[in-house]
Design a protein around this motif. Sequence first.
Motif, mmCIF file in Angstrom:
data_model
loop_
_atom_site.group_PDB
_atom_site.id
_atom_site.type_symbol
_atom_site.label_atom_id
_atom_site.label_comp_id
_atom_site.label_asym_id
_atom_site.label_seq_id
_atom_site.Cartn_x
_atom_site.Cartn_y
_atom_site.Cartn_z
ATOM 1 N N HIS A 10 47.288 47.902 50.425
ATOM 2 C CA HIS A 10 47.700 46.488 50.376
ATOM 3 C C HIS A 10 48.161 46.105 48.973
ATOM 4 C CE1 HIS A 10 47.693 42.300 51.768
ATOM 5 N NE2 HIS A 10 47.295 42.017 50.526
ATOM 6 N N ASP A 11 49.332 45.470 48.880
ATOM 7 C CA ASP A 11 49.897 45.190 47.554
ATOM 8 C C ASP A 11 50.190 43.721 47.264
ATOM 9 O OD1 ASP A 11 52.103 44.739 49.162
ATOM 10 O OD2 ASP A 11 53.446 46.077 48.057
ATOM 11 N N GLU A 12 49.829 42.804 48.158
ATOM 12 C CA GLU A 12 50.126 41.387 47.933
ATOM 13 C C GLU A 12 48.845 40.637 47.592
ATOM 14 O OE1 GLU A 12 53.056 39.935 47.860
ATOM 15 O OE2 GLU A 12 54.169 41.752 48.396
ATOM 16 N N LEU A 13 48.859 39.901 46.495
ATOM 17 C CA LEU A 13 47.680 39.151 46.060
ATOM 18 C C LEU A 13 47.697 37.785 46.737
ATOM 19 C CD1 LEU A 13 45.197 39.417 44.238
ATOM 20 C CD2 LEU A 13 46.536 38.421 42.388
ATOM 21 N N GLY A 14 47.285 37.781 48.000
ATOM 22 C CA GLY A 14 47.290 36.540 48.770
ATOM 23 C C GLY A 14 48.687 35.959 48.865
ATOM 24 N N THR A 15 48.804 34.663 48.598
ATOM 25 C CA THR A 15 50.109 33.982 48.648
ATOM 26 C C THR A 15 50.615 33.647 47.245
ATOM 27 O OG1 THR A 15 48.981 31.837 48.889
ATOM 28 C CG2 THR A 15 49.607 32.996 50.917
ATOM 29 N N THR A 16 50.083 34.346 46.252
ATOM 30 C CA THR A 16 50.456 34.038 44.867
ATOM 31 C C THR A 16 51.827 34.593 44.481
ATOM 32 O OG1 THR A 16 49.443 36.064 44.003
ATOM 33 C CG2 THR A 16 48.019 34.116 44.198
ATOM 34 N N GLY A 17 52.334 35.551 45.273
ATOM 35 C CA GLY A 17 53.576 36.217 44.893
ATOM 36 C C GLY A 17 53.362 37.328 43.889
ATOM 37 N N ARG A 18 52.108 37.527 43.491
ATOM 38 C CA ARG A 18 51.773 38.590 42.538
ATOM 39 C C ARG A 18 51.347 39.841 43.293
ATOM 40 N NH1 ARG A 18 47.438 35.028 39.704
ATOM 41 N NH2 ARG A 18 46.701 37.016 38.850
ATOM 42 N N VAL A 167 38.351 36.387 36.403
ATOM 43 C CA VAL A 167 39.742 36.849 36.532
ATOM 44 C C VAL A 167 40.593 35.810 37.263
ATOM 45 C CG1 VAL A 167 39.129 39.281 36.395
ATOM 46 C CG2 VAL A 167 39.256 38.191 38.648
ATOM 47 N N GLY A 168 39.996 34.663 37.568
ATOM 48 C CA GLY A 168 40.754 33.544 38.113
ATOM 49 C C GLY A 168 41.217 33.694 39.546
ATOM 50 N N LEU A 169 40.466 34.466 40.347
ATOM 51 C CA LEU A 169 40.934 34.722 41.718
ATOM 52 C C LEU A 169 39.941 34.267 42.797
ATOM 53 C CD1 LEU A 169 42.548 38.233 41.172
ATOM 54 C CD2 LEU A 169 43.704 36.033 41.407
ATOM 55 N N THR A 170 39.003 33.432 42.426
ATOM 56 C CA THR A 170 37.998 32.960 43.379
ATOM 57 C C THR A 170 38.637 32.324 44.605
ATOM 58 O OG1 THR A 170 36.388 32.613 41.614
ATOM 59 C CG2 THR A 170 36.011 31.428 43.677
ATOM 60 N N ASP A 171 39.691 31.553 44.407
ATOM 61 C CA ASP A 171 40.325 30.840 45.525
ATOM 62 C C ASP A 171 41.492 31.609 46.126
ATOM 63 O OD1 ASP A 171 38.574 28.683 45.219
ATOM 64 O OD2 ASP A 171 39.835 27.792 43.645
ATOM 65 N N VAL A 172 41.697 32.843 45.682
ATOM 66 C CA VAL A 172 42.808 33.659 46.182
ATOM 67 C C VAL A 172 42.332 34.727 47.150
ATOM 68 C CG1 VAL A 172 44.623 35.306 45.508
ATOM 69 C CG2 VAL A 172 44.201 33.253 44.116
ATOM 70 N N VAL A 173 41.212 35.349 46.838
ATOM 71 C CA VAL A 173 40.709 36.452 47.665
ATOM 72 C C VAL A 173 40.255 35.938 49.030
ATOM 73 C CG1 VAL A 173 40.044 37.922 45.732
ATOM 74 C CG2 VAL A 173 38.412 36.228 46.608
ATOM 75 N N PRO A 174 40.327 36.790 50.064
ATOM 76 C CA PRO A 174 39.919 36.348 51.409
ATOM 77 C C PRO A 174 38.429 36.099 51.534
ATOM 78 C CG PRO A 174 40.496 38.695 51.409
ATOM 79 C CD PRO A 174 40.917 38.150 50.081
#
Length: 229
Positions: A10-18, A167-174
């Motif tokens: 998997h290569d997409e970091l949620g909906t961040t576009g990163r 790392v600022g991804l608390t609201d990004v990860v599933p």
Amino acid sequence: MKILMVLTSHDELGTTGRKTGFWLEELAAPYYRFIEAGAEITLASPKGGQPPLDPVSNAPANQTEQTRRFEQDKAATEALANTVRLDSVDLADFDTVFYPGGHGPLWDLAEDQDSVALIQDTLRSGKPIALVCHAPGVLRHVTNEDGTPLVQGRRVTGFTNSEEEGVGLTDVVPFLVEDELVRLGGDYSKIGDWESYVVEDGLLITGQNPASSAAAADALVAKLQAMTA
């Protein structure tokens, strides 16, 4: 000693576009621990072929002696470019399984039925398994033979809520690895952010973060050697 290492596709970091993927240190450091122990290593991923590398893990600040060694190692990079498909793996061919982390596994391996079956079959056949950083999150659907969550009542660790916040991804990860392991009834423990910490419970070995990857690999090798002594 034959070791299967399972990486994300998997290569997409949620909906961040990163972009995301596997974390390089969590592959490289254990890889060389296993090589030095005389192991034969096979790399696998759900889609096979070249798995995506989290670009942040190869930023200058995150490079280590082992990541640089891996990138200059022709045999290692060729193996990485040609991972076998996870659904083609026969557990009988391996003595143990190791899961590097990175954020990617939270999206694919955590929901992958081939991965779930592999982990269940590994432990039920009396073989040890180790998972590092975000990879303990792939245990979320793994069960014991009676249908209860595998981690229920087991000592485990994994990427902490505070490290995810860092790392600022608390609201990004599933989902958050710490929260999920606790929700499932795991006896979750941790130490300071970014410090090496490994927990063993029978055949299950878990590591907290990237800094724990070499120690988790060492623990896995030690367990294998003790079992075959």
